[in-house]
Write a protein that holds these residues in place. Structure first.
Motif, PDB file in Angstrom:
ATOM      1  N   LYS A 122       0.601  -0.672   0.509  1.00 39.93           N
ATOM      2  CA  LYS A 122      -0.215   0.196   0.333  1.00 39.93           C
ATOM      3  C   LYS A 122       1.188   1.344  -0.612  1.00 39.93           C
ATOM      4  O   LYS A 122       0.754   1.929  -0.400  1.00 39.93           O
ATOM      5  CB  LYS A 122      -1.039  -0.055   1.297  1.00 39.93           C
ATOM      6  CG  LYS A 122      -2.021  -0.434   1.206  1.00 39.93           C
ATOM      7  CD  LYS A 122      -2.896  -0.541   0.076  1.00 39.93           C
ATOM      8  CE  LYS A 122      -4.210  -1.837   0.004  1.00 39.93           C
ATOM      9  NZ  LYS A 122      -5.175  -1.285  -1.902  1.00 39.93           N
ATOM     10  N   SER A 123       2.341   1.487   0.064  1.00 42.34           N
ATOM     11  CA  SER A 123       2.673   2.811  -0.067  1.00 42.34           C
ATOM     12  C   SER A 123       3.787   2.795  -0.873  1.00 42.34           C
ATOM     13  O   SER A 123       4.315   3.696  -0.854  1.00 42.34           O
ATOM     14  CB  SER A 123       4.024   2.038   1.392  1.00 42.34           C
ATOM     15  OG  SER A 123       4.594   1.475   1.086  1.00 42.34           O
ATOM     16  N   ASP A 124       3.604   1.732  -1.652  1.00 47.96           N
ATOM     17  CA  ASP A 124       4.499   1.681  -3.036  1.00 47.96           C
ATOM     18  C   ASP A 124       3.124   1.734  -4.153  1.00 47.96           C
ATOM     19  O   ASP A 124       2.465   1.389  -4.229  1.00 47.96           O
ATOM     20  CB  ASP A 124       4.798  -0.123  -3.229  1.00 47.96           C
ATOM     21  CG  ASP A 124       6.010  -0.112  -4.726  1.00 47.96           C
ATOM     22  OD1 ASP A 124       5.152   0.615  -5.572  1.00 47.96           O
ATOM     23  OD2 ASP A 124       6.575  -0.636  -4.220  1.00 47.96           O
ATOM     24  N   GLU A 125       3.576   2.733  -4.793  1.00 44.10           N
ATOM     25  CA  GLU A 125       2.734   3.892  -5.940  1.00 44.10           C
ATOM     26  C   GLU A 125       2.073   2.441  -6.880  1.00 44.10           C
ATOM     27  O   GLU A 125       1.026   3.147  -7.937  1.00 44.10           O
ATOM     28  CB  GLU A 125       3.732   4.970  -6.354  1.00 44.10           C
ATOM     29  CG  GLU A 125       4.637   4.848  -7.047  1.00 44.10           C
ATOM     30  CD  GLU A 125       5.007   6.123  -7.851  1.00 44.10           C
ATOM     31  OE1 GLU A 125       5.918   6.371  -8.571  1.00 44.10           O
ATOM     32  OE2 GLU A 125       5.123   7.032  -6.882  1.00 44.10           O
ATOM     33  N   ARG A 126       3.127   1.598  -7.861  1.00 43.76           N
ATOM     34  CA  ARG A 126       2.963   0.546  -7.663  1.00 43.76           C
ATOM     35  C   ARG A 126       1.480  -0.067  -8.110  1.00 43.76           C
ATOM     36  O   ARG A 126       1.499  -0.770  -8.620  1.00 43.76           O
ATOM     37  CB  ARG A 126       4.381  -0.214  -8.819  1.00 43.76           C
ATOM     38  CG  ARG A 126       5.069   0.639  -9.270  1.00 43.76           C
ATOM     39  CD  ARG A 126       6.203   0.150  -9.272  1.00 43.76           C
ATOM     40  NE  ARG A 126       7.052  -0.165  -7.576  1.00 43.76           N
ATOM     41  CZ  ARG A 126       7.704  -1.291  -7.703  1.00 43.76           C
ATOM     42  NH1 ARG A 126       8.438  -2.302  -8.813  1.00 43.76           N
ATOM     43  NH2 ARG A 126       8.046  -1.799  -7.003  1.00 43.76           N
ATOM     44  N   PHE A 127       1.376  -0.256  -6.913  1.00 40.10           N
ATOM     45  CA  PHE A 127       1.158  -1.239  -6.525  1.00 40.10           C
ATOM     46  C   PHE A 127      -0.261  -0.639  -5.166  1.00 40.10           C
ATOM     47  O   PHE A 127      -2.083  -1.354  -4.911  1.00 40.10           O
ATOM     48  CB  PHE A 127       1.001  -2.748  -5.469  1.00 40.10           C
ATOM     49  CG  PHE A 127       2.701  -2.767  -6.154  1.00 40.10           C
ATOM     50  CD1 PHE A 127       2.878  -3.555  -7.689  1.00 40.10           C
ATOM     51  CD2 PHE A 127       3.963  -3.390  -5.249  1.00 40.10           C
ATOM     52  CE1 PHE A 127       3.615  -4.393  -8.409  1.00 40.10           C
ATOM     53  CE2 PHE A 127       4.822  -3.419  -6.273  1.00 40.10           C
ATOM     54  CZ  PHE A 127       4.461  -3.697  -7.210  1.00 40.10           C
ATOM     55  N   ALA A 128      -0.260   0.895  -4.581  1.00 34.44           N
ATOM     56  CA  ALA A 128      -0.483   0.820  -3.767  1.00 34.44           C
ATOM     57  C   ALA A 128      -3.118   0.635  -4.422  1.00 34.44           C
ATOM     58  O   ALA A 128      -3.150   0.704  -3.109  1.00 34.44           O
ATOM     59  CB  ALA A 128      -0.941   2.204  -3.683  1.00 34.44           C
ATOM     60  N   ASP A 129      -3.121   0.954  -5.753  1.00 34.69           N
ATOM     61  CA  ASP A 129      -4.631   1.034  -5.691  1.00 34.69           C
ATOM     62  C   ASP A 129      -5.144  -0.711  -6.230  1.00 34.69           C
ATOM     63  O   ASP A 129      -6.283  -0.171  -6.319  1.00 34.69           O
ATOM     64  CB  ASP A 129      -5.100   1.926  -7.314  1.00 34.69           C
ATOM     65  CG  ASP A 129      -4.150   0.476  -8.707  1.00 34.69           C
ATOM     66  OD1 ASP A 129      -3.198  -0.118  -7.494  1.00 34.69           O
ATOM     67  OD2 ASP A 129      -4.874   1.211  -9.292  1.00 34.69           O
ATOM     68  N   ILE A 130      -4.687  -1.248  -5.728  1.00 35.24           N
ATOM     69  CA  ILE A 130      -4.807  -2.661  -6.248  1.00 35.24           C
ATOM     70  C   ILE A 130      -5.564  -3.144  -4.966  1.00 35.24           C
ATOM     71  O   ILE A 130      -4.823  -3.238  -3.702  1.00 35.24           O
ATOM     72  CB  ILE A 130      -4.025  -4.190  -6.556  1.00 35.24           C
ATOM     73  CG1 ILE A 130      -2.843  -3.554  -7.391  1.00 35.24           C
ATOM     74  CG2 ILE A 130      -3.858  -5.323  -6.188  1.00 35.24           C
ATOM     75  CD1 ILE A 130      -1.815  -4.562  -7.768  1.00 35.24           C
ATOM     76  N   PRO A 131      -7.280  -3.473  -4.616  1.00 30.72           N
ATOM     77  CA  PRO A 131      -7.744  -4.004  -3.145  1.00 30.72           C
ATOM     78  C   PRO A 131      -7.525  -5.092  -3.101  1.00 30.72           C
ATOM     79  O   PRO A 131      -5.921  -6.135  -3.655  1.00 30.72           O
ATOM     80  CB  PRO A 131      -8.531  -4.729  -3.689  1.00 30.72           C
ATOM     81  CG  PRO A 131      -8.896  -3.676  -4.831  1.00 30.72           C
ATOM     82  CD  PRO A 131      -7.840  -3.908  -5.706  1.00 30.72           C
ATOM     83  N   VAL A 132      -6.343  -5.582  -1.066  1.00 35.16           N
ATOM     84  CA  VAL A 132      -5.920  -6.451  -0.806  1.00 35.16           C
ATOM     85  C   VAL A 132      -6.880  -7.053   0.240  1.00 35.16           C
ATOM     86  O   VAL A 132      -7.529  -5.931   1.058  1.00 35.16           O
ATOM     87  CB  VAL A 132      -4.446  -5.731   0.015  1.00 35.16           C
ATOM     88  CG1 VAL A 132      -4.058  -7.144   0.933  1.00 35.16           C
ATOM     89  CG2 VAL A 132      -3.916  -5.508  -0.806  1.00 35.16           C
ATOM     90  N   VAL A 133      -7.312  -8.280  -0.108  1.00 35.34           N
ATOM     91  CA  VAL A 133      -8.344  -9.088   0.919  1.00 35.34           C
ATOM     92  C   VAL A 133      -7.077  -9.871   1.902  1.00 35.34           C
ATOM     93  O   VAL A 133      -6.164 -10.686   1.245  1.00 35.34           O
ATOM     94  CB  VAL A 133      -9.089  -9.841   0.634  1.00 35.34           C
ATOM     95  CG1 VAL A 133     -10.071 -10.950   1.468  1.00 35.34           C
ATOM     96  CG2 VAL A 133     -10.595  -8.838  -0.298  1.00 35.34           C
ATOM     97  N   LEU A 134      -7.206  -9.733   3.493  1.00 37.92           N
ATOM     98  CA  LEU A 134      -6.171 -10.425   3.950  1.00 37.92           C
ATOM     99  C   LEU A 134      -7.563 -11.131   4.289  1.00 37.92           C
ATOM    100  O   LEU A 134      -8.283 -11.128   4.893  1.00 37.92           O
ATOM    101  CB  LEU A 134      -6.161  -9.487   5.215  1.00 37.92           C
ATOM    102  CG  LEU A 134      -4.659  -8.447   5.259  1.00 37.92           C
ATOM    103  CD1 LEU A 134      -4.585  -7.813   6.244  1.00 37.92           C
ATOM    104  CD2 LEU A 134      -3.339  -8.856   5.094  1.00 37.92           C
ATOM    105  N   LEU A 135      -6.534 -12.422   4.833  1.00 32.76           N
ATOM    106  CA  LEU A 135      -7.335 -13.605   4.878  1.00 32.76           C
ATOM    107  C   LEU A 135      -6.771 -14.664   6.258  1.00 32.76           C
ATOM    108  O   LEU A 135      -4.979 -14.769   6.585  1.00 32.76           O
ATOM    109  CB  LEU A 135      -7.181 -15.366   3.678  1.00 32.76           C
ATOM    110  CG  LEU A 135      -7.893 -14.539   2.846  1.00 32.76           C
ATOM    111  CD1 LEU A 135      -8.108 -15.519   1.320  1.00 32.76           C
ATOM    112  CD2 LEU A 135      -9.285 -14.473   3.123  1.00 32.76           C
ATOM    113  N   SER A 136      -7.193 -15.313   7.529  1.00 27.04           N
ATOM    114  CA  SER A 136      -6.596 -15.682   8.163  1.00 27.04           C
ATOM    115  C   SER A 136      -7.184 -16.793   9.197  1.00 27.04           C
ATOM    116  O   SER A 136      -7.945 -16.591   9.421  1.00 27.04           O
ATOM    117  CB  SER A 136      -6.001 -14.526   9.546  1.00 27.04           C
ATOM    118  OG  SER A 136      -5.286 -15.636  10.210  1.00 27.04           O
ATOM    119  N   ALA A 137      -6.305 -17.839   9.581  1.00 26.64           N
ATOM    120  CA  ALA A 137      -7.430 -18.818  10.560  1.00 26.64           C
ATOM    121  C   ALA A 137      -6.962 -18.120  11.943  1.00 26.64           C
ATOM    122  O   ALA A 137      -7.723 -18.827  12.605  1.00 26.64           O
ATOM    123  CB  ALA A 137      -6.443 -20.400  10.072  1.00 26.64           C
TER     124      ALA A 137
END
Length: 129
Positions: free
Chosen positions: A73-88
């Motif tokens: 999210k702090s890298d301008e190349r990737f900041a706009d890609i939505p991220v879904v975190l998954l955890s057990a």
């Protein structure tokens, strides 16, 4: 003539069976899937191909998922890609809050049903994150 850009998802999870299950489920919805088993592999994949969305496991062998999410999210190349975190394991409200503060658009607990996951993915893709 315009070329349609195929929707793609990068699944970052150290469990190859989980990656395969997610891949199979997404491909049924005509979504291209790439997988990575570590943060290092994920960064290599991201250097070669920009996904529409990232599904990111919190527990990776080399970097904590929150840390990777913050870095993306702090890298301008990737900041706009939505991220879904998954955890057990990290499923408490405080974990969810930390994941969202790291920049994730959503935080889901494993084991999640494929239909619920698909609804979240579709929503984020439709709204642009």
């Amino acid at each position: 003539m315009e070329t349609a850009v195929q929707t793609s998802v990068l699944v970052i999870d150290d469990d190859p069976r989980f990656r395969e299950t997610l891949s199979d489920a997404m491909e049924l919805k005509s979504i291209s899937v790439d997988g990575a088993g570590s943060a290092g592999q994920a960064l290599q994949r991201l250097g070669a191909h920009r996904p529409s969305l990232i599904l990111l496991d919190v527990q990776l062998p080399d970097v904590h998922g929150f840390e990777l999410c913050r870095a993306l999210k702090s890298d301008e190349r990737f900041a706009d890609i939505p991220v879904v975190l998954l955890s057990a394991r990290f499923t408490e409200p405080a974990d969810r809050a930390e994941g969202l503060m790291a920049g994730a658009e959503a935080y889901l607990s494993k084991s999640i049903g494929m239909e619920s996951l698909w609804e979240e993915v579709r929503y984020l893709l439709d709204t642009g994150g």
